[in-house]
Each structure stands twice: as C-alpha cells, then as structure tokens.
Design an enzyme around this catalytic site. Structure first.
Site, PDB file in Angstrom:
ATOM      1  N   CYS A  87       0.843  -1.205   0.000  1.00  0.00           N
ATOM      2  CA  CYS A  87       0.000   0.000   0.000  1.00  0.00           C
ATOM      3  C   CYS A  87       0.875   1.250   0.000  1.00  0.00           C
ATOM      4  O   CYS A  87       1.677   1.467   0.908  1.00  0.00           O
ATOM      5  CB  CYS A  87      -0.912  -0.004   1.218  1.00  0.00           C
ATOM      6  N   GLN A 211      -1.719  12.001  15.315  1.00  0.00           N
ATOM      7  CA  GLN A 211      -2.133  12.234  13.937  1.00  0.00           C
ATOM      8  C   GLN A 211      -1.350  11.323  12.987  1.00  0.00           C
ATOM      9  O   GLN A 211      -0.138  11.130  13.149  1.00  0.00           O
ATOM     10  CB  GLN A 211      -1.892  13.698  13.546  1.00  0.00           C
ATOM     11  N   GLU A 261      -7.547  15.363  28.936  1.00  0.00           N
ATOM     12  CA  GLU A 261      -7.727  14.209  28.053  1.00  0.00           C
ATOM     13  C   GLU A 261      -8.285  13.039  28.871  1.00  0.00           C
ATOM     14  O   GLU A 261      -7.869  12.828  30.010  1.00  0.00           O
ATOM     15  CB  GLU A 261      -6.385  13.820  27.420  1.00  0.00           C
ATOM     16  N   ASN A 306      -9.735  20.127  20.225  1.00  0.00           N
ATOM     17  CA  ASN A 306      -9.384  19.192  19.149  1.00  0.00           C
ATOM     18  C   ASN A 306     -10.180  17.910  19.363  1.00  0.00           C
ATOM     19  O   ASN A 306      -9.617  16.868  19.717  1.00  0.00           O
ATOM     20  CB  ASN A 306      -7.874  18.922  19.167  1.00  0.00           C
ATOM     21  N   CYS A 333     -11.550  17.396  12.514  1.00  0.00           N
ATOM     22  CA  CYS A 333     -11.385  16.415  11.441  1.00  0.00           C
ATOM     23  C   CYS A 333     -12.717  16.143  10.749  1.00  0.00           C
ATOM     24  O   CYS A 333     -12.811  15.246   9.910  1.00  0.00           O
ATOM     25  CB  CYS A 333     -10.784  15.122  11.969  1.00  0.00           C
TER      26      CYS A 333
END
Length: 374
Positions: A87, A211, A261, A306, A333
């Site tokens: 890939c 990411q 978080e 985020n 995103c």
C-alpha cells in the site's frame, strides 16, 4: 496517483484514488468553505498540501491467511485476508518492515485469527513509525496463550529490525470488529515512541493517539502556535489534548497551560514530554473536557479544542459561548460537526481558517479555525 489494489477492486478505502491531487485539495477546500459560508468574516489561508504517498505513519493491518503464508491488510466480504503490504500511502519505513514481521508471525507460531470460524490467535498488527525512523509494533492477540512465544522470539525480530524500539501485545478476546482491546503488555524496556516535531518531543504510548500524517501534524501545531503567540495569552486550555501536541507547542514562560484528556495513558505520555522539556507552567489532567470546563472556577484567555469526529457537542459549545473566553482555536477532522458547533457559539466569530490535508486520497481533511469574541 494510481494504486493497483484500488484498480483491481481489492481495496476501496482511498475513495479519491486516481484523481489529480490538485483537484482533491481544491475540492476539500471548497467543501469546507461551503459548510462555513455563513461566517462572512472568515478569511482563509492557503490550504496545506501533503505528500500524496507514503504519508501514513501508522498502519493498522488485519492479519489473515495461514501461519505459513500470513496476509497483512484487510478482510474481504467473506472475512478472508486481502494482502496490502505494498500500500503506497503507508510510510516506506513501515512497508520495509512487513517482510520481517510476517516472518516473525510464522516463527513465533502466531496463527492468524480466522473470522468465519473464530479460530486462531493473531488478529491485527499495528505499526507506527516516528519521524526519526524508529518503529513501534503491536501484536493484537485473542489471548495470552502465545505471549511466551512472542517473548522468546523477540530478540530475533529486533535483530532483523534494528529500528524497532517498542513492542507490545494487546489482548482482544472478544469477537468483534475493533482494532484492539483494553489490556496492553509492553515487552520492551522502552515504552514510548518519541515523535519529534520541530523542537517538541511528544511521547506516544502503544494505546495513544497521534495524527497519522506527521508532516501535516507538525504544520497544524505550528500554525496554532503562531496564532497563540500573536494573542500572547497568560492562560491556555488544550481540551481533548491527546499526548499534548497543542499544549506543548503553545507553552511559553509565564503562560499557564492546562491539557485535558480522558485517556490516562495519553496523559502519562504528555506528562513525560512536559518533564523532559522542563515546562513547569504546563500541566496535564485525565478527565472529561466538558466536565472540566463546567467545574472550573475561572476561564482561561484562550481555549484550544481538538475533539473527535462528533465535535465538542452542545454542552461545551454552550459553555464556551457564555464563558467570556476571548479566543478559541478549533481543530476539526469533521467540517460538518465543526459547522454545527460554530453555529452554537454565535458570540465567537470565526476570523481565520486553514484546511490541512491530513488524509490524501480520501475526502477527509483537518480544519483549523481561529475564533474571536464579539
């Protein structure tokens, strides 16, 4: 870019494969601008392009086939393995490691899990490459039965892959379509992968999120840092901070930065990065971003969010609207949930934005927007 797997209908994950890259990037920019068209003061920076191929620093490969001929890739409609080791969007350093890893599967007797019959041990293989070329490899197993064999043959794998820094076994006993389970057993002395972005070192644990496009992630953090420096706040919150990317990039002498978080593993990794950098005015806490905001006695000058694809949601958007926070940086995103959240914060006006192409060959992109209270 052309892909033989896509052309042969063996893999359809990259739905924009074969389209000229300039056309892909322009389409993403237009899609985002259309969704956010109601915000008339929003000015756009030039979209940030990515390398078309070799950009993925993480490969989540389903293991299929047999013990003597394992496949790494995806499952077909019948639950059988389709090999995608070549890939082209996967980083070259990861692709180069696949031969040694498939050999290790055979040597260690890690029988691929057969979905139709629910037999076998090895379900998935997750490989991450750092900017310095080090590798983290995670074997997702059905049980701990094969763990002694993994330990026994690990020295051979490390000899074959000198760049191998972190190795772990993840246990996923349930028969369900997820990549990993909750229990992780780290088998190497080094427990985190150092993701070096400019002058900031981020530590990634096996179950941590980072990411998937290192170069674009570096550009994302750098742009947010520039905006924060222009604002020169004395206090910043980084909500949904992950391993602390935004928080650590926005740290400065005399500036109080707090990262929130839910993942305790991510917070531990962020805390290690903070300690390594000697940043006394930065702290990280494990908890829910919305609950933290609602319970805080005082709001900061700048909030960075985020969130996952679902967005920040009505409750946090409502708190931001009423909080008095002067500036918000929103990294998204999913432009659809971004548009919905912005509509719920009318006093926070989007004034500048940028599309960053984190995922070439797919319709997805990252969007960073700067908001000011009016």
């Amino acid at each position: 870019m052309q892909c033989s797997y896509f052309d042969a209908a063996r893999c359809g994950s990259c739905t924009l494969m074969g389209r000229p890259y300039a056309e892909q990037l322009a389409g993403k920019q237009e899609h985002v601008r259309t969704l956010l068209a109601a915000h008339r003061e929003l000015g756009w920076l030039e979209p940030l392009a990515s390398a078309e191929a070799g950009y993925r620093n993480k490969a989540k490969m389903v293991v299929g086939g047999s013990l003597t001929a394992p496949t790494l890739g995806i499952l077909d409609a019948e639950g059988r393995g389709t090999d995608l080791r070549a890939c082209a969007i996967i980083a070259p350093g990861i692709r180069a490691a696949f031969e040694a890893l498939t050999g290790f599967i055979t040597t260690a007797g890690l029988t691929p899990y057969d979905v139709p019959t629910r037999r076998g041990e090895l379900k998935n293989l997750v490989v991450t490459e750092s900017p310095d070329g080090e590798l983290m490899v995670r074997f997702v197993l059905r049980s701990s039965e094969a763990l002694p064999r993994v330990r026994k043959h690990l020295p051979g794998l490390r000899a074959a892959l000198p760049r191998l820094a972190v190795v772990s076994v993840n246990l996923l006993p349930e028969h369900k379509a997820v990549v990993e389970g909750e229990e992780e057993v780290v088998l190497t002395e080094q427990q985190t992968l150092t993701m070096r972005l400019g002058e900031v070192d981020l530590h990634l644990r096996p179950q941590g999120f980072f990411q998937t496009n290192t170069a674009v992630a570096a550009a994302l953090y750098a742009q947010a840092s520039r905006w924060v420096e222009e604002l020169a706040p004395s206090s910043v919150w980084d909500l949904y901070c992950g391993v602390g990317g935004f928080a650590l990039h926005c740290a400065a002498p005399g500036r109080e930065v707090v990262g929130i978080e839910t993942s305790e593993a991510a917070v531990a990794a962020a805390e290690r990065s903070r300690l390594d950098a000697g940043l006394e005015s930065v702290r990280f806490l494990a908890g829910d971003a919305t609950a933290f905001a609602l319970s805080a006695p005082q709001a900061p000058e700048v909030v960075i969010v985020n969130p996952p694809r679902r967005g920040i949601g009505a409750t946090l958007a409502g708190w931001l609207e009423d909080s008095g926070v002067r500036h918000v940086l929103y990294s998204s995103c999913n432009a659809t949930s971004l548009a919905r959240d912005l509509a719920a914060m009318p006093s926070l006006v989007p004034v500048q934005g940028q599309v960053l192409d984190m995922f070439p060959q797919t319709p997805h992109a990252e969007v960073l927007v700067r908001l000011e209270r009016r």
